[in-house]
Design a protein around this motif. Structure first.
Motif, PDB file in Angstrom:
ATOM      1  N   UNK A  22       0.837  -1.195   0.000  1.00 20.39           N
ATOM      2  CA  UNK A  22       0.000   0.000   0.000  1.00 20.39           C
ATOM      3  C   UNK A  22       0.877   1.252   0.000  1.00 20.39           C
ATOM      4  N   UNK A  23       1.909   1.269   0.817  1.00 19.68           N
ATOM      5  CA  UNK A  23       2.848   2.391   0.890  1.00 19.68           C
ATOM      6  C   UNK A  23       3.531   2.599  -0.460  1.00 19.68           C
ATOM      7  N   UNK A  24       3.981   1.527  -1.085  1.00 14.52           N
ATOM      8  CA  UNK A  24       4.640   1.602  -2.387  1.00 14.52           C
ATOM      9  C   UNK A  24       3.690   2.124  -3.462  1.00 14.52           C
ATOM     10  N   UNK A  25       2.450   1.658  -3.458  1.00 16.95           N
ATOM     11  CA  UNK A  25       1.452   2.119  -4.423  1.00 16.95           C
ATOM     12  C   UNK A  25       1.191   3.615  -4.276  1.00 16.95           C
ATOM     13  N   UNK A  26       1.019   4.068  -3.051  1.00 17.29           N
ATOM     14  CA  UNK A  26       0.799   5.497  -2.817  1.00 17.29           C
ATOM     15  C   UNK A  26       2.016   6.318  -3.246  1.00 17.29           C
ATOM     16  N   UNK A  27       3.197   5.824  -2.974  1.00 13.02           N
ATOM     17  CA  UNK A  27       4.431   6.494  -3.383  1.00 13.02           C
ATOM     18  C   UNK A  27       4.456   6.699  -4.895  1.00 13.02           C
ATOM     19  N   UNK A  28       4.153   5.646  -5.629  1.00 12.01           N
ATOM     20  CA  UNK A  28       4.181   5.720  -7.088  1.00 12.01           C
ATOM     21  C   UNK A  28       3.122   6.692  -7.604  1.00 12.01           C
ATOM     22  N   UNK A  29       1.889   6.561  -7.125  1.00 11.40           N
ATOM     23  CA  UNK A  29       0.804   7.415  -7.609  1.00 11.40           C
ATOM     24  C   UNK A  29       1.031   8.888  -7.286  1.00 11.40           C
ATOM     25  N   UNK A  30       1.419   9.176  -6.059  1.00 10.81           N
ATOM     26  CA  UNK A  30       1.638  10.569  -5.658  1.00 10.81           C
ATOM     27  C   UNK A  30       2.802  11.175  -6.429  1.00 10.81           C
ATOM     28  N   UNK A  31       3.864  10.422  -6.640  1.00  8.79           N
ATOM     29  CA  UNK A  31       5.011  10.967  -7.353  1.00  8.79           C
ATOM     30  C   UNK A  31       4.745  11.132  -8.845  1.00  8.79           C
ATOM     31  N   UNK A  32       3.885  10.307  -9.429  1.00 10.43           N
ATOM     32  CA  UNK A  32       3.453  10.540 -10.810  1.00 10.43           C
ATOM     33  C   UNK A  32       2.673  11.849 -10.882  1.00 10.43           C
ATOM     34  N   UNK A  33       1.796  12.063  -9.922  1.00  8.96           N
ATOM     35  CA  UNK A  33       1.028  13.301  -9.868  1.00  8.96           C
ATOM     36  C   UNK A  33       1.944  14.513  -9.703  1.00  8.96           C
ATOM     37  N   UNK A  34       2.919  14.416  -8.815  1.00 12.18           N
ATOM     38  CA  UNK A  34       3.864  15.516  -8.623  1.00 12.18           C
ATOM     39  C   UNK A  34       4.682  15.780  -9.886  1.00 12.18           C
ATOM     40  N   UNK A  35       5.040  14.730 -10.605  1.00 14.58           N
ATOM     41  CA  UNK A  35       5.775  14.882 -11.858  1.00 14.58           C
ATOM     42  C   UNK A  35       4.934  15.630 -12.886  1.00 14.58           C
ATOM     43  N   UNK A  52      10.445  12.875  -4.162  1.00 11.84           N
ATOM     44  CA  UNK A  52      10.689  11.537  -4.701  1.00 11.84           C
ATOM     45  C   UNK A  52      11.845  10.868  -3.955  1.00 11.84           C
ATOM     46  N   UNK A  53      12.938  11.617  -3.759  1.00 12.29           N
ATOM     47  CA  UNK A  53      14.103  11.055  -3.072  1.00 12.29           C
ATOM     48  C   UNK A  53      13.878  10.858  -1.586  1.00 12.29           C
ATOM     49  N   UNK A  54      13.281  11.850  -0.938  1.00 11.19           N
ATOM     50  CA  UNK A  54      13.040  11.748   0.505  1.00 11.19           C
ATOM     51  C   UNK A  54      12.099  10.617   0.858  1.00 11.19           C
ATOM     52  N   UNK A  55      10.990  10.556   0.126  1.00  7.99           N
ATOM     53  CA  UNK A  55      10.020   9.497   0.381  1.00  7.99           C
ATOM     54  C   UNK A  55      10.593   8.151  -0.056  1.00  7.99           C
ATOM     55  N   UNK A  56      11.446   8.169  -1.081  1.00  8.00           N
ATOM     56  CA  UNK A  56      12.085   6.936  -1.543  1.00  8.00           C
ATOM     57  C   UNK A  56      12.951   6.307  -0.463  1.00  8.00           C
ATOM     58  N   UNK A  57      13.624   7.145   0.317  1.00 11.34           N
ATOM     59  CA  UNK A  57      14.416   6.633   1.445  1.00 11.34           C
ATOM     60  C   UNK A  57      13.488   5.954   2.455  1.00 11.34           C
TER      61      UNK A  57
END
Length: 89
Positions: A22-35, A52-57
């Motif tokens: 769930x965390x990974x899915x939200x990370x991907x979706x939110x960062x696509x939106x930010x892009x 992207x980098x901060x949340x990626x850590x």
């Protein structure tokens, strides 16, 4: 009683995996939106890389704790305790 204990450990592992996915899915979706927002704005720089980098850590740490749990869980702890007790005798 051991069967129930195994079930509870397996259930906890499944819950941890579910939370990670769930965390990974939200990370991907939110960062696509930010892009997309970054592309559509006239900012002139790639500011979306910072979240992207901060949340990626954070995702990396969550993944390590989730997947390393299987290798270093309570069964591993019990084996190591027994190993050190046997050496101490």
């Amino acid at each position: 009683m051991e069967k129930n204990e195994k079930y509870l450990r397996a259930k906890k592992k499944v819950q941890m995996l579910k939370a990670f996915y769930l965390h990974l899915t939200l990370y991907i979706l939110v960062n696509i939106l930010l892009f997309v927002i970054n592309l559509s704005s006239d900012a002139g720089n790639w500011w979306f890389l910072y979240p992207l980098g901060g949340w990626g850590i954070g995702i990396l740490a969550h993944g390590i704790s989730t997947f390393a749990y299987g290798n270093f869980g309570s069964a591993w702890e019990e084996r190591k305790i027994k190993e050190y007790m046997d050496k101490d005798q």
